[in-house]
Design a protein around this motif. Structure first.
Motif, PDB file in Angstrom:
ATOM      1  N   ASN A  85      43.003  80.740  45.529  1.00 37.43           N
ATOM      2  CA  ASN A  85      42.601  81.819  46.424  1.00 37.43           C
ATOM      3  C   ASN A  85      41.081  81.917  46.517  1.00 37.43           C
ATOM      4  OD1 ASN A  85      42.213  85.213  46.572  1.00 37.43           O
ATOM      5  ND2 ASN A  85      43.573  84.241  48.057  1.00 37.43           N
ATOM      6  N   GLY A 140      50.323  81.309  46.085  1.00 32.86           N
ATOM      7  CA  GLY A 140      49.837  82.346  46.986  1.00 32.86           C
ATOM      8  C   GLY A 140      50.025  83.704  46.346  1.00 32.86           C
ATOM      9  N   SER A 185      48.969  81.175  52.889  1.00 32.35           N
ATOM     10  CA  SER A 185      48.474  82.536  53.131  1.00 32.35           C
ATOM     11  C   SER A 185      48.519  82.834  54.619  1.00 32.35           C
ATOM     12  CB  SER A 185      47.038  82.706  52.615  1.00 32.35           C
ATOM     13  OG  SER A 185      46.139  81.889  53.356  1.00 32.35           O
ATOM     14  N   GLU A 242      51.923  87.740  47.431  1.00 33.69           N
ATOM     15  CA  GLU A 242      52.611  88.543  48.424  1.00 33.69           C
ATOM     16  C   GLU A 242      53.078  89.847  47.790  1.00 33.69           C
ATOM     17  OE1 GLU A 242      52.658  87.974  51.528  1.00 33.69           O
ATOM     18  OE2 GLU A 242      52.148  85.834  51.630  1.00 33.69           O
TER      19      GLU A 242
END
Length: 238
Positions: free
Chosen positions: A14, A207, A177, A209
């Motif tokens: 990220n 990722g 993403s 969420e």
């Protein structure tokens, strides 16, 4: 702090996406082992600081102190491992989420395509905004199209982009993403995952969420591997 290595992998990936977006906007930043620190004001939806390694709360807090002096209108931090105690410093939780991880596995290729033209990229961002991320600002400058580590993917029908996502390629994984669907299809996360897998079939996909999107990620084969939260302060106190 004992964090799942998969969550650390996701947090570092990220931070790679942060670096790509900041660079495309011409914004200054610093990469340190424990986090990404934006030296200019971040674009919408991005934090001033994103933690990428647990166990460095003192160093992160010192960075936030310096940022609060620079950006007096307010700052935000991605507390990637939920280890920062900043309530007394004026920070509040904006939202929480989970890091997600899926092991590499064979996947049938979906009817998605790489968006690699300026016109297609503009259509992709317009569809992304209509699908729940409204902002008058250009979020993803066309300069991102020149990067090998940042790939825009979309489901295109009769020239219209109906769904899409971003794939962020790191050395040890690929990130997923900004998954969106114009029709809010519950199947979009699985389709986006398959499209991302096609770019790096031997790499795990990572990722983060929350909410319904986290449930859709589970349905697509992802496992939650750690918690994170976004903290913001209008007037940080140190």
């Amino acid at each position: 702090m004992n964090a799942d290595p998969r969550a650390i992998m996701a947090a570092k990936n990220n931070a790679d996406l942060y670096a790509a977006v900041f660079s495309a906007h011409g914004l200054e930043f610093t990469r340190k082992p424990y986090g990404f620190i934006g030296q200019d004001r971040p674009p919408p939806y991005y934090s001033n600081l994103s933690v990428s390694l647990p166990g460095h709360a003192d160093e992160v807090t010192a960075e936030l102190r310096a940022l609060s002096e620079k950006f007096v209108a307010g700052i935000g931090v991605k507390d990637s491992f939920c280890e920062l105690a900043l309530e007394s410093n004026g920070f509040e939780v904006l939202f929480g989420a989970s890091w997600i991880w899926r092991e590499p596995r064979p996947e049938a290729a979906p009817d998605w395509t790489r968006i690699d033209t300026t016109t297609g990229h503009k259509s992709w961002e317009a569809a992304w905004k209509r699908s729940g991320s409204p902002t008058p600002h250009t979020m993803f400058p066309a300069a991102l199209l020149d990067r090998a580590d940042t790939v825009f993917l979309g489901h295109v029908v009769d020239g219209a982009i109906l769904a899409g996502c971003i794939a962020s390629l790191s050395d040890d994984c690929v990130g997923i993403s900004n998954v969106f669907s114009v029709s809010n299809s519950s199947e979009v996360f699985a389709e986006a995952t398959a499209a991302v897998s096609g770019l790096a079939p031997d790499s795990p996909i990572v990722g983060y969420e929350s909410g319904d999107d986290l449930n859709h990620a589970r349905d697509a084969g992802f496992s939650p591997v750690g918690d994170l939260r976004i903290l913001v302060a209008r007037k940080a106190r140190f």
